[in-house]
Design an enzyme around this catalytic site. Structure first.
Site, mmCIF file in Angstrom:
data_model
loop_
_atom_site.group_PDB
_atom_site.id
_atom_site.type_symbol
_atom_site.label_atom_id
_atom_site.label_comp_id
_atom_site.label_asym_id
_atom_site.label_seq_id
_atom_site.Cartn_x
_atom_site.Cartn_y
_atom_site.Cartn_z
ATOM 1 N N ASN A 110 30.424 -37.210 -10.023
ATOM 2 C CA ASN A 110 29.454 -36.847 -9.001
ATOM 3 C C ASN A 110 28.814 -35.503 -9.322
ATOM 4 O OD1 ASN A 110 30.010 -39.129 -7.382
ATOM 5 N ND2 ASN A 110 31.831 -38.106 -6.562
ATOM 6 N N HIS A 161 8.795 -18.752 -6.626
ATOM 7 C CA HIS A 161 7.683 -18.605 -5.691
ATOM 8 C C HIS A 161 7.040 -19.919 -5.290
ATOM 9 C CE1 HIS A 161 8.198 -14.415 -6.749
ATOM 10 N NE2 HIS A 161 7.380 -14.092 -5.761
ATOM 11 N N GLN A 186 8.339 -21.748 -3.354
ATOM 12 C CA GLN A 186 8.682 -21.807 -1.929
ATOM 13 C C GLN A 186 7.685 -21.066 -1.045
ATOM 14 O OE1 GLN A 186 13.273 -20.949 -1.796
ATOM 15 N NE2 GLN A 186 12.438 -20.376 -3.774
ATOM 16 N N ARG A 207 19.121 -33.150 -7.592
ATOM 17 C CA ARG A 207 20.339 -33.951 -7.444
ATOM 18 C C ARG A 207 20.267 -35.228 -8.287
ATOM 19 N NH1 ARG A 207 24.587 -34.500 -4.023
ATOM 20 N NH2 ARG A 207 23.831 -32.952 -2.513
ATOM 21 N N SER A 248 0.827 -1.202 0.000
ATOM 22 C CA SER A 248 0.000 0.000 0.000
ATOM 23 C C SER A 248 0.864 1.256 0.000
ATOM 24 C CB SER A 248 -0.934 0.016 1.220
ATOM 25 O OG SER A 248 -1.723 1.186 1.242
ATOM 26 N N ASP A 287 11.656 -15.335 5.042
ATOM 27 C CA ASP A 287 13.099 -15.043 5.126
ATOM 28 C C ASP A 287 13.684 -15.260 6.519
ATOM 29 O OD1 ASP A 287 13.204 -14.420 2.466
ATOM 30 O OD2 ASP A 287 13.061 -12.249 2.757
ATOM 31 N N GLY A 336 15.263 -15.320 -0.683
ATOM 32 C CA GLY A 336 16.057 -14.676 0.359
ATOM 33 C C GLY A 336 16.666 -13.411 -0.191
#
Length: 304
Positions: free
Chosen positions: A198, A235, A237, A140, A58, A113, A156
């Site tokens: 790997n 997003h 997350q 992975r 706002s 955060d 973050g």
């Protein structure tokens, strides 16, 4: 946040208090966009992410005129106290509002955060980290199959808590966060002669000063042979059903906000420190720009 609303409503009803929800934050407050809240309805939302009251930035509330209009709405609706769920911007807004409004305000920390002083955890952080870890575990699998370096960007903007916690949780090979200036140098040393079957996982906070694209280009400069991909979780997350820890945190903080108001407390944020409920005055609820010492030590240990 929905679970916190449920905790607030249940506690309010037990004390015979009438609860009104304000839709779209301060913007809705200025417009008088309000709805009655009842625990029986809110418990249907307690398992869901996001907020049933919606949220919005706002610009009008940043002005004195906007805050005066908000005050008129509260007076017209005979509101006796105001509880706000949000981050440092939300609480700074309440501090500015308190200059013209004498109502008691109470804050509940809601930001993925986890960067507010006055509480060990903020609403949404644990859920966001769990989502990040679940997705990085999947990345992975393909990274291992193709012998690739993967840069995974997590949220973050100003804080590395999600990056550090998810990065350590997936045993990432490198973690880059805004608070550290040495993590990138260590990463380049690791990948300079990288030639392995790997996977090599790099977790990057979106607020890191370099950013995923620049990190990728620097890696290619010093080791052009690597097969490298970037994956931004974005997003994803911020949504999804909240974790058990976040649900309990919401219940505890919501009920605590009502209790604090009934005790005559005002202009403070409820939080949990060392697993004990506490109150922190808004003036001390500042955004933290450094992770705590223990996590910083772990970051340095596992980034070597």
């Amino acid at each position: 946040m929905n679970t916190a609303l449920y905790g607030i409503a249940k506690s309010a009803e037990m004390s015979q208090l009438k609860l009104t929800g304000i839709r779209k934050g301060y913007e809705g407050l200025i417009d008088g966009d309000m709805v009655q809240l009842h625990s029986n309805e809110l418990k249907q939302w307690a398992h869901r992410g996001g907020t049933m009251l919606k949220t919005a930035r706002s610009k009008r509330f940043l002005t004195l005129e906007g805050r005066k209009r908000a005050l008129a709405v509260l007076q017209k609706n005979k509101v006796d106290a105001l509880i706000a769920i949000g981050g440092d911007g939300t609480f700074k807004g309440l501090m500015a509002f308190s200059e013209i409004c004498n109502l008691p305000f109470m804050g509940v920390p809601g930001t993925i955060d986890n960067d507010l002083a006055g509480t060990d955890y903020t609403l949404g952080f644990d859920s966001a980290v769990n989502t990040a870890i679940q997705n990085i575990d999947k990345i992975r699998d393909t990274a291992e199959s193709h012998n690739r370096i993967f840069l995974i960007e997590v949220m973050g903007r100003d804080s590395g808590y999600i990056g550090i916690t998810s990065g350590l949780g997936v045993a990432a090979d490198s973690i880059l966060v805004p608070e550290s200036g040495e993590d990138f140098v260590r990463l380049l040393e690791k990948v300079r002669n990288y030639d392995s079957e790997n996977a090599f996982l790099i977790v990057v906070s979106e607020g890191d000063e370099l950013g995923a694209e620049l990190v990728a280009s620097k890696i290619k400069e010093i080791n052009s042979k690597v097969d490298l991909r970037i994956s931004k979780l974005g997003h994803v997350q911020r949504g999804g059903n909240p974790s058990a820890q976040d649900r309990m945190l919401g219940i505890r903080l919501g009920a605590s906000a009502i209790k604090a108001l009934l005790m005559g407390r005002k202009n403070a944020m409820v939080g949990v420190l060392n697993n004990q409920l506490c109150l922190t005055p808004f003036g001390q609820v500042v955004k933290q720009h450094q992770v705590n010492a223990e996590l910083d030590e772990l970051l340095n240990l596992f980034n070597v």
